[in-house]
Design an enzyme around this catalytic site. Structure first.
Site, PDB file in Angstrom:
ATOM      1  N   SER A 105     -11.645 -18.043 -25.702  1.00  0.00           N
ATOM      2  CA  SER A 105     -12.944 -18.061 -26.383  1.00  0.00           C
ATOM      3  C   SER A 105     -13.927 -18.950 -25.624  1.00  0.00           C
ATOM      4  CB  SER A 105     -12.760 -18.524 -27.835  1.00  0.00           C
ATOM      5  OG  SER A 105     -13.950 -18.397 -28.564  1.00  0.00           O
ATOM      6  N   THR A 106     -14.444 -20.012 -26.275  1.00  0.00           N
ATOM      7  CA  THR A 106     -15.443 -20.868 -25.637  1.00  0.00           C
ATOM      8  C   THR A 106     -14.901 -21.463 -24.340  1.00  0.00           C
ATOM      9  OG1 THR A 106     -16.256 -21.454 -27.825  1.00  0.00           O
ATOM     10  CG2 THR A 106     -16.994 -22.813 -25.990  1.00  0.00           C
ATOM     11  N   HIS A 128     -13.649 -13.756 -26.841  1.00  0.00           N
ATOM     12  CA  HIS A 128     -14.634 -13.678 -27.911  1.00  0.00           C
ATOM     13  C   HIS A 128     -16.027 -13.551 -27.293  1.00  0.00           C
ATOM     14  CE1 HIS A 128     -11.666 -16.073 -30.642  1.00  0.00           C
ATOM     15  NE2 HIS A 128     -11.353 -14.789 -30.565  1.00  0.00           N
ATOM     16  N   MET A 179     -12.458 -22.690 -29.613  1.00  0.00           N
ATOM     17  CA  MET A 179     -12.461 -23.354 -30.908  1.00  0.00           C
ATOM     18  C   MET A 179     -11.644 -22.565 -31.920  1.00  0.00           C
ATOM     19  SD  MET A 179     -13.605 -25.885 -32.765  1.00  0.00           S
ATOM     20  CE  MET A 179     -15.105 -26.592 -32.050  1.00  0.00           C
ATOM     21  N   ASP A 216      -7.602 -18.762 -33.556  1.00  0.00           N
ATOM     22  CA  ASP A 216      -7.319 -17.350 -33.289  1.00  0.00           C
ATOM     23  C   ASP A 216      -6.282 -17.218 -32.178  1.00  0.00           C
ATOM     24  OD1 ASP A 216      -7.594 -14.556 -33.561  1.00  0.00           O
ATOM     25  OD2 ASP A 216      -8.983 -14.496 -31.870  1.00  0.00           O
TER      26      ASP A 216
END
Length: 404
Positions: free
Chosen positions: A221-222, A248, A341, A344
């Site tokens: 993700s991030t 993401h 973050m 998931d």
């Protein structure tokens, strides 16, 4: 540490105000300064000393692309978050910005009453705290690049008012509107808790021994766009296993993201489509706002794209991908969870490990946000923690040694 200081660069007074309110309303963030274009931003950096920059793309005099080129030329390493439009052309330019060294991007909120404003605010704050905090650590360690002396002279001098001789700190800046709505009001306790750390849980006992690796699955993700660029640029061109990825990312961006990775990766990288073959030499990226699952058939494995509800607040979801891999491949996969973050992917990575597959997690030091890999580690689903700089070699090694 001190509050993370943010330089906001956008030609829209409304957008500068909106982003400023988001920064002001978030913990551990403060506004360093604002600028209406890239040229003014360069003039302000020496005095403002930001830890991170929020940058629009379309601006007069010096746009985002030109700013990033100048940033690279003068050797600045202050991280940059791009404010991107949702249009298809915006996606292409956004990926060009990542190729020029921008760290990440968020889509622009459309106004103070926008339904997506709080979502964008949460994403932006997460990025500012992650990338800005990492840059602060670099400054403390002495590894951040110093702002070159020529920058101080050539850009700061252009801010001196020739009549008064005073520094024009407020050039191009408007004050925030009093009484504006609180744009970032969500509780960040969960985000802070993720950083507190817990001992890893006892690892699940696998129901079978690891088998040969037939597929590699990554959840991220991030921090993901640049992390994947680093990993895939160094991936083995002779890798025998296909790779499937959940990053993401909003709808409309993943096709261009896959194209940008394809330009630097020795393997084929494409946005996954329904029915795509999952085959050696190919990396499939889950499309934005769609889940990616894999079905293993007697003659070939194929990709399925679904509109099932979000999991863990995400679509695509790493848990959905890892769940399908655990179901279809059991002990014959390599699962990897990287920077991001939240949680998931953590639960289903543990399930994948319990099935007998091998698993890796990105380590804390190299993660922009040590959330997803931390939770996966705490659940006992990570065999080995690996730094970003070593991740490509770890993948190559596992894939080579345990090829089917």
């Amino acid at each position: 540490m001190e509050a993370i200081s943010v330089l906001i660069v956008d030609d829209s007074a409304l957008m500068r105000s909106l982003i400023g309110k988001i920064v002001d309303s978030a913990p551990n963030l403060q506004i360093a300064d604002k600028a209406m274009n890239g040229r003014f931003a360069l003039q302000k950096i020496a005095k403002a000393k930001p830890d991170i920059i929020v940058l629009d793309i379309e601006m007069p005099e010096m746009n985002g692309i030109e700013f990033l080129k100048e940033r690279k030329k003068i050797g600045l390493d202050i991280p940059v978050i791009i404010l991107s439009s949702i249009a298809k052309e915006g996606a292409k330019v956004t990926m060009e910005c990542l190729e020029l060294g921008a760290s990440d991007f968020v889509t622009k909120p459309s106004g103070s009453e926008s339904a997506d404003l709080h979502t964008v605010a949460a994403q932006l704050v997460e990025m500012l705290q992650g990338y800005g905090g990492q840059y602060q650590l670099k400054k403390i360690a002495g590894t951040a690049r110093r702002i070159p002396e020529e920058l101080l002279k050539s850009y700061e001098s252009r801010l001196i008012d020739p009549e008064t001789g005073h520094y024009q700190r407020k050039t191009g800046i408007e004050s925030l509107h009093p009484g504006s709505p609180d744009l970032f009001h969500q509780d960040t306790a969960a985000a802070r808790a993720v950083q507190t750390g817990k001992p890893a849980a006892a690892k699940p006992v696998p129901v079978r021994k690891p088998g040969p690796i037939e597929i590699i699955a990554i959840g991220i993700s991030t921090g993901g766009p640049n992390a994947l660029r680093e990993v895939f640029a160094k991936i083995d061109p002779n890798l025998k296993q296909p790779i499937v990825v959940v990053q993401h990312m909003p709808a409309g961006f993943t096709e261009e993201f896959a194209n940008s990775l394809n330009r630097i990766c020795p393997l084929e990288v494409k946005e996954a489509q329904e029915g795509d073959l999952v085959k050696p030499g190919r990396i499939l990226i889950a499309p934005g706002d769609k889940h990616l699952e894999v079905e293993k058939r007697p003659l070939a494995s194929i990709a399925h794209i679904t509109d099932a509800p979000p999991q863990n607040g995400h679509r695509p979801s790493a848990d959905v991908l890892f769940g399908s891999i655990a179901r279809e491949y059991q002990n014959r996969a390599l699962g990897i969870i990287m920077t991001g973050m939240g949680r998931d992917g953590a639960a289903k990575l543990a399930e994948l490990y319990a099935e007998g597959s091998r698993t890796l997690g990105q380590d804390e030091k190299s993660s922009i946000v040590y959330g997803m890999p931390r939770v996966a580690w705490e659940l006992g689903g990570v065999m080995e923690q690996v730094s970003l700089s070593d991740m490509a070699e770890a993948i190559n090694k596992y894939a080579r040694e345990f090829a089917h």
